[in-house]
Design a protein around this motif. Structure first.
Motif, PDB file in Angstrom:
ATOM      1  N   UNK A  14     -48.899  93.124  49.720  1.00 31.13           N
ATOM      2  CA  UNK A  14     -49.828  93.778  48.571  1.00 31.13           C
ATOM      3  C   UNK A  14     -51.009  94.306  49.209  1.00 31.13           C
ATOM      4  N   UNK A  15     -51.719  95.338  49.101  1.00 31.90           N
ATOM      5  CA  UNK A  15     -52.841  95.880  49.703  1.00 31.90           C
ATOM      6  C   UNK A  15     -53.848  95.796  48.442  1.00 31.90           C
ATOM      7  N   UNK A  16     -55.158  96.181  48.789  1.00 28.81           N
ATOM      8  CA  UNK A  16     -56.317  96.643  47.929  1.00 28.81           C
ATOM      9  C   UNK A  16     -55.647  97.719  47.053  1.00 28.81           C
ATOM     10  N   UNK A  17     -55.138  98.688  47.607  1.00 28.68           N
ATOM     11  CA  UNK A  17     -54.762  99.763  46.970  1.00 28.68           C
ATOM     12  C   UNK A  17     -53.655  99.435  45.808  1.00 28.68           C
ATOM     13  N   UNK A  18     -52.850  98.569  46.333  1.00 32.15           N
ATOM     14  CA  UNK A  18     -51.873  98.007  45.348  1.00 32.15           C
ATOM     15  C   UNK A  18     -52.503  97.464  44.038  1.00 32.15           C
ATOM     16  N   UNK A  19     -53.722  96.570  44.360  1.00 31.92           N
ATOM     17  CA  UNK A  19     -54.371  96.147  43.139  1.00 31.92           C
ATOM     18  C   UNK A  19     -55.043  97.206  42.539  1.00 31.92           C
ATOM     19  N   UNK A  20     -55.667  97.994  43.052  1.00 29.41           N
ATOM     20  CA  UNK A  20     -56.319  99.096  42.016  1.00 29.41           C
ATOM     21  C   UNK A  20     -55.361 100.049  41.206  1.00 29.41           C
ATOM     22  N   UNK A  21     -54.068 100.113  41.746  1.00 30.65           N
ATOM     23  CA  UNK A  21     -53.139 100.857  41.046  1.00 30.65           C
ATOM     24  C   UNK A  21     -52.741 100.156  39.901  1.00 30.65           C
ATOM     25  N   UNK A  22     -52.463  98.674  40.058  1.00 32.65           N
ATOM     26  CA  UNK A  22     -52.182  97.913  39.088  1.00 32.65           C
ATOM     27  C   UNK A  22     -53.088  97.631  37.859  1.00 32.65           C
ATOM     28  N   UNK A  23     -54.475  97.651  38.445  1.00 36.40           N
ATOM     29  CA  UNK A  23     -55.664  97.707  37.495  1.00 36.40           C
ATOM     30  C   UNK A  23     -55.568  98.758  36.634  1.00 36.40           C
ATOM     31  N   UNK A  24     -55.417  99.978  37.135  1.00 36.33           N
ATOM     32  CA  UNK A  24     -55.340 101.311  36.553  1.00 36.33           C
ATOM     33  C   UNK A  24     -54.212 101.366  35.366  1.00 36.33           C
ATOM     34  N   UNK A  25     -53.090 100.754  35.716  1.00 32.56           N
ATOM     35  CA  UNK A  25     -51.582 100.926  34.934  1.00 32.56           C
ATOM     36  C   UNK A  25     -51.735  99.797  33.917  1.00 32.56           C
ATOM     37  N   UNK A  26     -52.218  98.774  34.330  1.00 32.33           N
ATOM     38  CA  UNK A  26     -52.498  97.566  33.051  1.00 32.33           C
ATOM     39  C   UNK A  26     -53.808  97.471  32.334  1.00 32.33           C
ATOM     40  N   UNK A  27     -54.644  98.155  32.763  1.00 35.97           N
ATOM     41  CA  UNK A  27     -56.058  98.291  32.021  1.00 35.97           C
ATOM     42  C   UNK A  27     -56.743  96.810  32.317  1.00 35.97           C
ATOM     43  N   UNK A  28     -56.379  96.096  33.079  1.00 44.67           N
ATOM     44  CA  UNK A  28     -57.115  95.040  33.606  1.00 44.67           C
ATOM     45  C   UNK A  28     -57.889  95.483  34.778  1.00 44.67           C
ATOM     46  N   UNK A  29     -59.421  95.885  34.615  1.00 45.03           N
ATOM     47  CA  UNK A  29     -60.266  96.353  35.321  1.00 45.03           C
ATOM     48  C   UNK A  29     -61.127  95.273  35.878  1.00 45.03           C
ATOM     49  N   UNK A  30     -60.885  94.041  35.921  1.00 44.15           N
ATOM     50  CA  UNK A  30     -61.800  93.088  36.163  1.00 44.15           C
ATOM     51  C   UNK A  30     -61.997  93.073  37.769  1.00 44.15           C
TER      52      UNK A  30
END
Length: 130
Positions: A14-30
């Motif tokens: 996992x990278x920070x980019x992975x987290x940003x992509x997941x945040x966008x896809x899931x709507x969890x923008x915490x």
């Protein structure tokens, strides 16, 4: 299928980019999932991977072995430790899936999910139709 058989294993980086992509896809923008300053302000050890991302990566490990996701009867985990994703080095999440119980109709697959030699999901179990 025998108790103790390892049916799948993998390591996901996992990278920070992975987290940003997941945040966008899931709507969890915490922002604890992508901003060091916010994570530090709330007392976290660093930016954390989303719990649902970790849970999804864990169960996805058995998909090639399972063949048909419709065979999943039940899936549950306990979130025991966070996955801290370093800005430079990221984080490696390792999943080992082992047959833990078998009856006539189903099998229970236990998932051991670790990051940096620490178990991050407890009681991670998938019940599948045989």
């Amino acid at each position: 299928m025998n108790i103790g058989d390892v049916v799948a294993e993998r390591t996901v980086h996992l990278t920070r980019e992975s987290l940003v992509r997941y945040a966008g896809a899931s709507g969890d923008l915490n922002p604890i999932h992508y901003r060091d300053d916010v994570a530090a302000k709330v007392g976290l050890p660093g930016v954390l991977a989303h719990g649902m991302l970790t849970m999804g990566l864990a169960v996805e490990t058995i998909m090639p072995w399972l063949g048909d996701t419709g065979r999943i009867v039940e899936y549950g985990v306990r979130f025991t430790r966070p996955v801290v994703v370093d800005a430079d080095g990221g984080a490696d999440v390792t999943v080992v899936a082992m047959v833990a119980a078998v009856d006539d109709e189903t099998a229970r697959i236990d998932l051991t999910v670790t990051c940096a030699d620490t178990t991050v999901l407890g009681k991670a179990q998938v019940r599948v139709r045989r």
